[in-house]
Design a protein around this motif. Structure first.
Motif, PDB file in Angstrom:
ATOM      1  N   TYR A  52      34.701 -18.778 112.623  1.00  0.00           N
ATOM      2  CA  TYR A  52      35.841 -17.902 112.931  1.00  0.00           C
ATOM      3  C   TYR A  52      36.721 -17.736 111.691  1.00  0.00           C
ATOM      4  CZ  TYR A  52      39.994 -16.265 115.528  1.00  0.00           C
ATOM      5  OH  TYR A  52      41.069 -15.546 115.992  1.00  0.00           O
ATOM      6  N   CYS A  92      37.159  -3.471 115.542  1.00  0.00           N
ATOM      7  CA  CYS A  92      37.057  -4.764 116.237  1.00  0.00           C
ATOM      8  C   CYS A  92      38.211  -5.711 115.930  1.00  0.00           C
ATOM      9  CB  CYS A  92      35.736  -5.443 115.879  1.00  0.00           C
ATOM     10  SG  CYS A  92      34.306  -4.446 116.318  1.00  0.00           S
ATOM     11  N   ARG A 105      34.489 -22.724 115.441  1.00  0.00           N
ATOM     12  CA  ARG A 105      35.901 -22.612 115.077  1.00  0.00           C
ATOM     13  C   ARG A 105      36.512 -24.008 115.025  1.00  0.00           C
ATOM     14  NH1 ARG A 105      40.402 -19.342 118.807  1.00  0.00           N
ATOM     15  NH2 ARG A 105      41.996 -19.140 117.177  1.00  0.00           N
ATOM     16  N   LYS A 159      36.035 -19.935 123.530  1.00  0.00           N
ATOM     17  CA  LYS A 159      37.271 -19.762 122.746  1.00  0.00           C
ATOM     18  C   LYS A 159      37.068 -19.909 121.231  1.00  0.00           C
ATOM     19  CE  LYS A 159      39.535 -18.477 125.244  1.00  0.00           C
ATOM     20  NZ  LYS A 159      39.133 -17.210 125.954  1.00  0.00           N
ATOM     21  N   SER A 160      35.846 -19.689 120.784  1.00  0.00           N
ATOM     22  CA  SER A 160      35.564 -19.791 119.350  1.00  0.00           C
ATOM     23  C   SER A 160      35.471 -18.428 118.667  1.00  0.00           C
ATOM     24  CB  SER A 160      34.250 -20.542 119.125  1.00  0.00           C
ATOM     25  OG  SER A 160      34.334 -21.845 119.637  1.00  0.00           O
ATOM     26  N   GLY A 161      35.664 -17.343 119.428  1.00  0.00           N
ATOM     27  CA  GLY A 161      35.565 -16.014 118.830  1.00  0.00           C
ATOM     28  C   GLY A 161      34.475 -15.150 119.453  1.00  0.00           C
ATOM     29  N   THR A 162      34.080 -15.480 120.666  1.00  0.00           N
ATOM     30  CA  THR A 162      33.007 -14.770 121.367  1.00  0.00           C
ATOM     31  C   THR A 162      33.323 -13.276 121.544  1.00  0.00           C
ATOM     32  OG1 THR A 162      32.946 -16.804 122.673  1.00  0.00           O
ATOM     33  CG2 THR A 162      31.414 -15.048 123.311  1.00  0.00           C
ATOM     34  N   THR A 163      34.541 -12.995 122.011  1.00  0.00           N
ATOM     35  CA  THR A 163      34.943 -11.609 122.273  1.00  0.00           C
ATOM     36  C   THR A 163      34.847 -10.776 120.993  1.00  0.00           C
ATOM     37  OG1 THR A 163      36.551 -12.568 123.801  1.00  0.00           O
ATOM     38  CG2 THR A 163      36.785 -10.221 123.313  1.00  0.00           C
ATOM     39  N   TRP A 164      35.349 -11.333 119.917  1.00  0.00           N
ATOM     40  CA  TRP A 164      35.332 -10.668 118.612  1.00  0.00           C
ATOM     41  C   TRP A 164      33.886 -10.394 118.175  1.00  0.00           C
ATOM     42  CZ3 TRP A 164      37.875 -13.245 113.687  1.00  0.00           C
ATOM     43  CH2 TRP A 164      38.086 -12.260 112.709  1.00  0.00           C
ATOM     44  N   ARG A 192      44.950 -13.512 122.764  1.00  0.00           N
ATOM     45  CA  ARG A 192      46.202 -14.263 122.803  1.00  0.00           C
ATOM     46  C   ARG A 192      46.921 -14.088 121.478  1.00  0.00           C
ATOM     47  NH1 ARG A 192      48.336 -19.415 121.982  1.00  0.00           N
ATOM     48  NH2 ARG A 192      46.491 -19.886 120.742  1.00  0.00           N
ATOM     49  N   LYS A 193      46.529 -14.885 120.450  1.00  0.00           N
ATOM     50  CA  LYS A 193      47.170 -14.753 119.141  1.00  0.00           C
ATOM     51  C   LYS A 193      46.189 -14.309 118.058  1.00  0.00           C
ATOM     52  CE  LYS A 193      51.223 -17.690 119.030  1.00  0.00           C
ATOM     53  NZ  LYS A 193      51.829 -18.864 118.363  1.00  0.00           N
ATOM     54  N   GLY A 194      44.974 -14.833 118.176  1.00  0.00           N
ATOM     55  CA  GLY A 194      43.957 -14.465 117.191  1.00  0.00           C
ATOM     56  C   GLY A 194      44.266 -14.957 115.789  1.00  0.00           C
ATOM     57  N   SER A 250      43.458 -22.842 122.445  1.00  0.00           N
ATOM     58  CA  SER A 250      43.061 -21.564 123.046  1.00  0.00           C
ATOM     59  C   SER A 250      42.489 -21.789 124.440  1.00  0.00           C
ATOM     60  CB  SER A 250      42.030 -20.880 122.145  1.00  0.00           C
ATOM     61  OG  SER A 250      41.675 -19.627 122.658  1.00  0.00           O
TER      62      SER A 250
HETATM   63  P1  A3P Z   1      43.587 -17.676 120.537  1.00  0.00           P
HETATM   64  O1  A3P Z   1      43.748 -18.168 121.945  1.00  0.00           O
HETATM   65  O2  A3P Z   1      43.721 -18.767 119.512  1.00  0.00           O
HETATM   66  O3  A3P Z   1      44.461 -16.505 120.221  1.00  0.00           O
HETATM   67  P2  A3P Z   1      36.606 -16.250 122.975  1.00  0.00           P
HETATM   68  O4  A3P Z   1      36.469 -14.797 122.678  1.00  0.00           O
HETATM   69  O5  A3P Z   1      35.473 -17.076 122.477  1.00  0.00           O
HETATM   70  O6  A3P Z   1      36.973 -16.479 124.388  1.00  0.00           O
HETATM   71  O7  A3P Z   1      37.834 -16.737 122.075  1.00  0.00           O
HETATM   72  C1  A3P Z   1      39.127 -16.249 122.301  1.00  0.00           C
HETATM   73  C2  A3P Z   1      39.952 -16.463 121.053  1.00  0.00           C
HETATM   74  O8  A3P Z   1      39.624 -15.449 120.087  1.00  0.00           O
HETATM   75  C3  A3P Z   1      41.432 -16.302 121.336  1.00  0.00           C
HETATM   76  O9  A3P Z   1      42.073 -17.145 120.386  1.00  0.00           O
HETATM   77  C4  A3P Z   1      41.634 -14.822 121.051  1.00  0.00           C
HETATM   78  O10 A3P Z   1      42.970 -14.451 120.812  1.00  0.00           O
HETATM   79  C5  A3P Z   1      40.771 -14.645 119.820  1.00  0.00           C
HETATM   80  N1  A3P Z   1      40.334 -13.259 119.620  1.00  0.00           N
HETATM   81  C6  A3P Z   1      39.961 -12.354 120.547  1.00  0.00           C
HETATM   82  N2  A3P Z   1      39.627 -11.197 119.970  1.00  0.00           N
HETATM   83  C7  A3P Z   1      39.809 -11.352 118.645  1.00  0.00           C
HETATM   84  C8  A3P Z   1      39.641 -10.479 117.515  1.00  0.00           C
HETATM   85  N3  A3P Z   1      39.246  -9.234 117.659  1.00  0.00           N
HETATM   86  N4  A3P Z   1      39.918 -10.986 116.298  1.00  0.00           N
HETATM   87  C9  A3P Z   1      40.339 -12.257 116.146  1.00  0.00           C
HETATM   88  N5  A3P Z   1      40.513 -13.123 117.166  1.00  0.00           N
HETATM   89  C10 A3P Z   1      40.248 -12.675 118.412  1.00  0.00           C
END
Ligand code: A3P
Length: 317
Positions: free
Chosen positions: A213, A252, A147, A67-72, A283-285, A155
């Protein structure tokens, strides 16, 4: 090989019987393995990585606490590295989830996927702390994203609540907060996780790119250029003129990715056992959503732990 695998499974079983246990978020228990809390599945994955994963010095590993921004970062690293392979008007990420771009080491199973067919440099992702990775990975390059722990906690609580075993009562935010502060949290303690990569980055600054992040939110173009340099594919003058950095950032962005049909429905599969709804990764980002969940007292407690744990490390100024 089956003999080796059976031996590994025996070790796994023995560890589950003997390791210290703590309260789980997803399942009932977490196990403290060499200082970090893993569930049964991730402990098995860790043993598999140690037994079967052969790293290459050219590998680039995205490491993060969940939940630190892995997906991003998965989306950013993949699209930056492969920017000659896809056009931004018809991109792989338009039809495939960011999770699918880079495999997690936690998702390996037996028999191990053949990663030798991947093109160089290979990209991997992991939530394992640096000290839980095999020694052969010392020669790999790492991108670490961290993050604010308060936003990570919020998150993670939202994310895990959906994955939590239906046999268990829901995890209240207060319980999650307490466990998080005690460090009992999948892949945690959070602070030791960050420190494991921070220390490695001080030892070999050229091997670890340490990102936040929050800096990515504020200055994405600076970070994309750093990523391109670090991955050995610096942005050229020509690309700067053509606005490639902006294209990557827009592709992205939270707004773009979370609104794509491919990320709105269906699941991402991680190994054989774990399925996660794709929309759960968006979720919120935002920075600072913790303000909607933490009392003043809770904020002070987490900030106090951060200060105490990071004191003298150079991580906080
Ligand atoms: P929130 O729950 O605070 O919205 P991970 O990817 O490490 O699982 O982290 C998920 C967190 O990154 C979530 O935070 C998610 O909304 C946020 N996130 C996912 N994609 C993002 C993007 N493209 N830009 C910014 N934040 C993003």
């Amino acid at each position: 090989d089956d003999v080796e695998y059976n031996k590994m499974c025996d070790k796994h079983k023995h560890l589950l019987e003997t390791l210290p246990k703590g309260g789980g978020w997803m399942e009932q228990h977490l196990y403290n393995y060499n200082g970090f809390w893993l569930n049964e599945m991730f402990l098995k994955a860790n043993l598999l990585v140690h037994t079967y994963f052969k790293s290459e010095p050219t590998d680039i590993v995205l490491a993060s606490f969940m939940k630190s921004g892995t997906t991003w970062l998965k989306a950013l690293m993949f699209s930056t590295l492969n920017r000659d392979r896809y056009s931004f008007s018809n991109h792989y990420l338009h039809n495939n989830s960011p999770q699918s771009t880079i495999p997690f080491l936690e998702a390996v199973s037996y028999p191990m996927t053949d990663f030798t067919t991947f093109s160089t440099p290979r990209l991997f992702a992991t939530h394992f702390a640096r000290t839980l990775l095999p020694a052969c990975m010392t020669s790999c390059k790492f991108v670490y994203v961290c993050r604010d722990p308060k936003d990570v906690l919020v998150s993670k609580w939202h994310f895990i609540s959906k994955l939590r075993s239906k046999d268990l009562p829901p995890l209240s935010f207060d319980e999650a907060f307490e466990l998080f502060c005690l460090g009992v949290s999948e892949f945690g303690p959070f602070w030791e996780h960050v420190l494991s990569y921070w220390r490695a980055s001080l030892e070999s600054p050229d091997k670890i790119l340490f990102l936040r992040y929050e800096e990515l939110k504020k200055q994405p173009e600076v970070v994309v250029r750093k990523l391109a340099d670090f991955m050995g594919k610096p942005i050229t003058m020509e690309e700067e003129k053509n606005g490639v950095v902006g294209e990557i950032i827009n592709l992205c962005s939270f707004e773009n990715l979370s609104n794509l049909e491919v990320n709105k429905k269906g699941v991402d599969k991680f190994g054989k056992l774990l399925e996660v709804e794709k929309k759960g990764f968006f979720r919120k980002g935002e920075i600072g959503d913790w303000k909607n969940y933490l009392s003043e007292e809770m904020k002070d407690r987490i900030d106090g732990i951060t200060e105490q744990k990071f004191q003298g490390s150079g991580l906080i100024g």
